[in-house]
Write a protein that holds these residues in place. Structure first.
Motif, mmCIF file in Angstrom:
data_model
loop_
_atom_site.group_PDB
_atom_site.id
_atom_site.type_symbol
_atom_site.label_atom_id
_atom_site.label_comp_id
_atom_site.label_asym_id
_atom_site.label_seq_id
_atom_site.Cartn_x
_atom_site.Cartn_y
_atom_site.Cartn_z
ATOM 1 N N ALA A 30 -17.709 30.957 47.431
ATOM 2 C CA ALA A 30 -16.554 31.473 46.706
ATOM 3 C C ALA A 30 -16.850 31.644 45.223
ATOM 4 O O ALA A 30 -16.195 32.425 44.541
ATOM 5 N N LYS A 31 -17.830 30.906 44.716
ATOM 6 C CA LYS A 31 -18.195 31.015 43.300
ATOM 7 C C LYS A 31 -19.013 32.282 43.070
ATOM 8 O O LYS A 31 -19.870 32.627 43.887
ATOM 9 N N PRO A 32 -18.760 32.949 41.963
ATOM 10 C CA PRO A 32 -19.617 34.106 41.648
ATOM 11 C C PRO A 32 -20.961 33.617 41.101
ATOM 12 O O PRO A 32 -21.001 32.732 40.254
ATOM 13 N N PHE A 33 -22.037 34.137 41.636
ATOM 14 C CA PHE A 33 -23.372 33.824 41.131
ATOM 15 C C PHE A 33 -24.322 34.921 41.558
ATOM 16 O O PHE A 33 -24.128 35.576 42.556
ATOM 17 N N TRP A 34 -25.351 35.118 40.754
ATOM 18 C CA TRP A 34 -26.324 36.173 41.060
ATOM 19 C C TRP A 34 -27.541 35.626 41.782
ATOM 20 O O TRP A 34 -28.237 36.357 42.472
ATOM 21 N N CYS A 35 -27.811 34.340 41.636
ATOM 22 C CA CYS A 35 -28.903 33.727 42.386
ATOM 23 C C CYS A 35 -28.623 32.244 42.553
ATOM 24 O O CYS A 35 -27.852 31.647 41.803
ATOM 25 N N LEU A 36 -29.250 31.686 43.563
ATOM 26 C CA LEU A 36 -29.166 30.260 43.848
ATOM 27 C C LEU A 36 -30.493 29.642 43.435
ATOM 28 O O LEU A 36 -31.558 30.120 43.843
ATOM 29 N N ILE A 37 -30.437 28.604 42.612
ATOM 30 C CA ILE A 37 -31.639 27.860 42.239
ATOM 31 C C ILE A 37 -31.439 26.433 42.719
ATOM 32 O O ILE A 37 -30.449 25.786 42.356
ATOM 33 N N VAL A 38 -32.350 25.966 43.553
ATOM 34 C CA VAL A 38 -32.299 24.592 44.040
ATOM 35 C C VAL A 38 -33.487 23.858 43.419
ATOM 36 O O VAL A 38 -34.634 24.300 43.535
ATOM 37 N N VAL A 39 -33.167 22.768 42.744
ATOM 38 C CA VAL A 39 -34.206 21.944 42.127
ATOM 39 C C VAL A 39 -34.217 20.617 42.866
ATOM 40 O O VAL A 39 -33.200 19.931 42.946
ATOM 41 N N ARG A 40 -35.380 20.292 43.407
ATOM 42 C CA ARG A 40 -35.547 19.027 44.122
ATOM 43 C C ARG A 40 -36.348 18.077 43.249
ATOM 44 O O ARG A 40 -37.429 18.420 42.770
ATOM 45 N N ILE A 41 -35.795 16.892 43.059
ATOM 46 C CA ILE A 41 -36.494 15.833 42.336
ATOM 47 C C ILE A 41 -36.857 14.805 43.397
ATOM 48 O O ILE A 41 -35.973 14.161 43.973
ATOM 49 N N ASN A 42 -38.142 14.678 43.670
ATOM 50 C CA ASN A 42 -38.544 13.816 44.782
ATOM 51 C C ASN A 42 -38.580 12.345 44.373
ATOM 52 O O ASN A 42 -38.281 11.994 43.235
ATOM 53 N N ASN A 43 -38.954 11.493 45.291
ATOM 54 C CA ASN A 43 -38.967 10.049 45.042
ATOM 55 C C ASN A 43 -39.985 9.627 43.990
ATOM 56 O O ASN A 43 -39.899 8.518 43.471
ATOM 57 N N PHE A 57 -40.242 11.288 41.238
ATOM 58 C CA PHE A 57 -39.643 11.871 40.039
ATOM 59 C C PHE A 57 -40.444 13.057 39.525
ATOM 60 O O PHE A 57 -40.691 13.205 38.339
ATOM 61 N N VAL A 58 -40.823 13.906 40.458
ATOM 62 C CA VAL A 58 -41.447 15.186 40.142
ATOM 63 C C VAL A 58 -40.459 16.262 40.577
ATOM 64 O O VAL A 58 -39.937 16.211 41.689
ATOM 65 N N ALA A 59 -40.201 17.218 39.696
ATOM 66 C CA ALA A 59 -39.228 18.268 39.993
ATOM 67 C C ALA A 59 -39.933 19.545 40.435
ATOM 68 O O ALA A 59 -41.001 19.882 39.927
ATOM 69 N N GLU A 60 -39.324 20.221 41.394
ATOM 70 C CA GLU A 60 -39.782 21.542 41.803
ATOM 71 C C GLU A 60 -38.561 22.381 42.134
ATOM 72 O O GLU A 60 -37.540 21.862 42.568
ATOM 73 N N GLY A 61 -38.665 23.663 41.881
ATOM 74 C CA GLY A 61 -37.512 24.530 42.085
ATOM 75 C C GLY A 61 -37.824 25.728 42.956
ATOM 76 O O GLY A 61 -38.960 26.200 43.013
ATOM 77 N N ARG A 62 -36.792 26.198 43.619
ATOM 78 C CA ARG A 62 -36.882 27.417 44.424
ATOM 79 C C ARG A 62 -35.651 28.273 44.148
ATOM 80 O O ARG A 62 -34.562 27.745 43.950
#
Length: 161
Positions: free
Chosen positions: A115-128, A130-135
């Motif tokens: 329902a929210k307007p957005f042009w792209c979805l960015i998911v950032v995973r911070i693993n156990n 504490f390293v971040a990666e995004g898609r």
């Protein structure tokens, strides 16, 4: 060698060092990034936020409520977006939707609010560790509906644009 003060905590070859009693910090210390480049400073901030989150968790066993902010900074760096949230928009003034998978999240599934307007979805995973990666996934790749939610697993997100 003189008497060692009770507050002397820094040792080097058996001698006490008293620099910590004499040093004066600047009034407004700048970010200690290797340059004045805003991207370099943002990278330094990102690394420090991850280090603080890890240190706090190691010390207390609890998580700091900082993961969403880490995700915003990571998205700006990883996808070359402006670091200010209000500028993470496309030409139609639609923002990017940033969702965080924190280390204390037992599942690697995110729920997208369509329902929210957005042009792209960015998911950032911070693993156990504490390293971040995004898609990132374009809005057009998600179901064409304007209400409800959609669940997507981390492994189903594209690894590159």
């Amino acid at each position: 060698m003189g008497e060692i003060p009770t507050d002397a905590t820094h040792w080097d070859t058996g001698d006490w060092i008293d620099w910590h009693r004499n040093a004066q910090l600047p009034a407004n210390p700048p970010c200690a990034a290797p340059s004045e480049d805003p991207r370099a400073r943002l990278h330094t901030l990102h690394m420090r936020m991850l280090q603080c989150a890890r240190a706090y968790f190691t010390l207390t066993g609890d998580h700091l409520p900082i993961y969403e902010d880490i995700a915003k900074v990571h998205a700006a760096l990883a996808f070359d977006l402006p670091s200010e949230s209000r500028l993470m928009c496309n030409a139609d003034n639609e923002p990017a939707q940033i969702i965080t998978l924190a280390p204390n999240n037992p599942l690697n599934i995110v729920t997208v609010d369509l329902a929210k307007p957005f042009w792209c979805l960015i998911v950032v995973r911070i693993n156990n560790n504490f390293v971040a990666e995004g898609r990132m996934m374009r809005r057009a790749s998600l179901p064409d509906q304007r209400e409800g939610t959609f669940e997507i697993h981390w492994r189903d997100l594209p690894t590159s644009n």
